[in-house]
Design an enzyme around this catalytic site. Structure first.
Site, mmCIF file in Angstrom:
data_model
loop_
_atom_site.group_PDB
_atom_site.id
_atom_site.type_symbol
_atom_site.label_atom_id
_atom_site.label_comp_id
_atom_site.label_asym_id
_atom_site.label_seq_id
_atom_site.Cartn_x
_atom_site.Cartn_y
_atom_site.Cartn_z
ATOM 1 N N HIS A 129 -8.337 -5.253 -0.680
ATOM 2 C CA HIS A 129 -6.922 -4.092 -0.344
ATOM 3 C C HIS A 129 -6.654 -5.214 0.813
ATOM 4 O O HIS A 129 -4.882 -5.512 0.671
ATOM 5 C CB HIS A 129 -7.404 -2.461 0.251
ATOM 6 C CG HIS A 129 -6.119 -2.273 0.449
ATOM 7 N ND1 HIS A 129 -4.908 -1.538 -0.300
ATOM 8 C CD2 HIS A 129 -5.460 -1.700 1.921
ATOM 9 C CE1 HIS A 129 -3.968 -0.620 0.271
ATOM 10 N NE2 HIS A 129 -4.794 -1.155 0.893
ATOM 11 N N SER A 177 0.996 -1.400 0.065
ATOM 12 C CA SER A 177 0.164 -0.177 -0.299
ATOM 13 C C SER A 177 0.741 1.147 -0.057
ATOM 14 O O SER A 177 2.069 1.531 -1.168
ATOM 15 C CB SER A 177 -1.300 -0.312 1.068
ATOM 16 O OG SER A 177 -1.916 0.514 1.180
ATOM 17 N N ASP A 237 -10.066 -3.365 -4.446
ATOM 18 C CA ASP A 237 -9.220 -2.822 -4.279
ATOM 19 C C ASP A 237 -9.466 -1.466 -4.866
ATOM 20 O O ASP A 237 -9.278 -1.333 -5.859
ATOM 21 C CB ASP A 237 -7.827 -2.889 -3.638
ATOM 22 C CG ASP A 237 -6.943 -1.960 -3.223
ATOM 23 O OD1 ASP A 237 -7.483 -0.921 -2.613
ATOM 24 O OD2 ASP A 237 -5.880 -2.240 -3.364
#
Length: 330
Positions: A300, A167, A270
């Site tokens: 995610h 991320s 996501d």
């Protein structure tokens, strides 16, 4: 369940992996999303998410303080090879705002154990107390420390350094591969592992380049509201959003063409899916070897759920294998 603070939105519910739905309803639905309440540093004290496999036993673990941050070094058991252990620097996610040195220690220790490499967790400074460029600076400081001190400190082979992240950490890992080329002398990186990375901090729901932003605006864990909250904490000045130190997709073709081979793992449900795919396609168009994998029906947050979800285990397994393969090929 629909009246709980983090209830699954009906737009997303039928598309999600049923195994994830059960996990979410048991462990996440009751949690208040941090972007819906006034900011306070105590938000970081929320109980850690269950669902990760145990931290592996390795040869040694050392915490080392750098100029403005810390690293945690997992060192393999046994005698290092004559040239030293290969190294993986892995950078946690959390929107540049959440997370700490303990985040993903299960995954990072597994990389150490299974790939016989030194695995380094980075505890970078967090926004909003330390907005951009603090996290980038700390990432490069850690990379420099590994390169210049790794051999003496933990028997590292500094010619076999890989970087990775999840991320916001994937964002920082991609940026490290660009900035490493501009250091004097440049620091060689042999591989990048980008899991659900942020590659374009100008993306929005109105953005036709990345349909996943609109399609997944109400998704679990990283909704549009939460992502914009993270972005505004870390990048309060929108004029910086196009800087390649924030959005690596805007780096020059000359720099992008020289980054190391990449594995980019993105999740079907996501928000960040399509910008990760776009970054991979851009690198491929410039001649970089890239594998992009989309994990179906997954949101995610799955890498840290490898003990709870089959798809989380698959992403972790893939991530360990591609790093090991890169070290063998180097």
């Amino acid at each position: 369940m629909s009246d709980l603070p983090s209830a699954i939105h009906p737009d997303i519910l039928p598309r999600l992996d049923p195994e994830y739905v059960a996990f979410h309803n048991a462990h996440i639905a009751h949690r208040v999303p941090p972007h819906t309440i006034p900011w306070h540093p105590d938000i970081r004290k929320a109980p850690p998410m269950p669902g990760s496999s145990p931290i592996r036993t390795v040869g040694a673990v050392r915490d080392i303080s750098l100029q403005n941050c810390k690293i945690r070094v997992f060192i393999p058991e046994g005698t290092p090879p004559p040239e030293g252990w290969p190294v993986l620097l892995y950078i946690h996610g959390g929107g540049w705002t959440l997370g700490n040195i303990d985040t993903l220690n299960s995954f990072i220790s597994r990389q150490c154990k299974e790939n016989n490499c030194v695995s380094v967790a980075l505890d970078y400074r967090l926004a909003p107390e330390n907005p951009y460029p603090a996290a980038v600076e700390d990432t490069i400081d850690a990379l420099k420390f590994i390169y210049y001190n790794g051999k003496a400190e933990f028997n590292a082979n500094v010619n076999k350094i890989a970087v990775g992240g999840s991320s916001s950490g994937g964002n920082l890992a991609a940026i490290a591969c660009l900035k490493a080329q501009e250091l004097v002398p440049p620091i060689p990186i042999i591989f990048q592992l980008l899991i659900v990375p942020v590659t374009d901090n100008t993306a929005s729901v109105a953005d036709g380049r990345y349909p996943s932003w609109k399609e997944c605006q109400n998704t679990v864990w990283l909704s549009e509201g939460r992502m914009m909250w993270f972005r505004n904490m870390y990048l309060p000045d929108p004029a910086t959003w196009t800087d390649p130190d924030n959005s690596p997709i805007f780096a020059s073709d000359a720099l992008l063409a020289k980054v190391p081979p990449a594995f980019i793992g993105v999740c079907e449900l996501d928000l960040l899916r399509d910008e990760g795919i776009a970054y991979g396609e851009k690198l491929k168009s410039l001649g970089v070897k890239v594998e992009v994998k989309v994990y179906p029906r997954a949101p995610h947050l799955i890498l840290g759920l490898d003990a709870a979800l089959k798809v989380g285990r698959q992403q972790a397994d893939d991530s360990v294998k591609v790093v090991g393969d890169a070290f063998k090929a180097a």
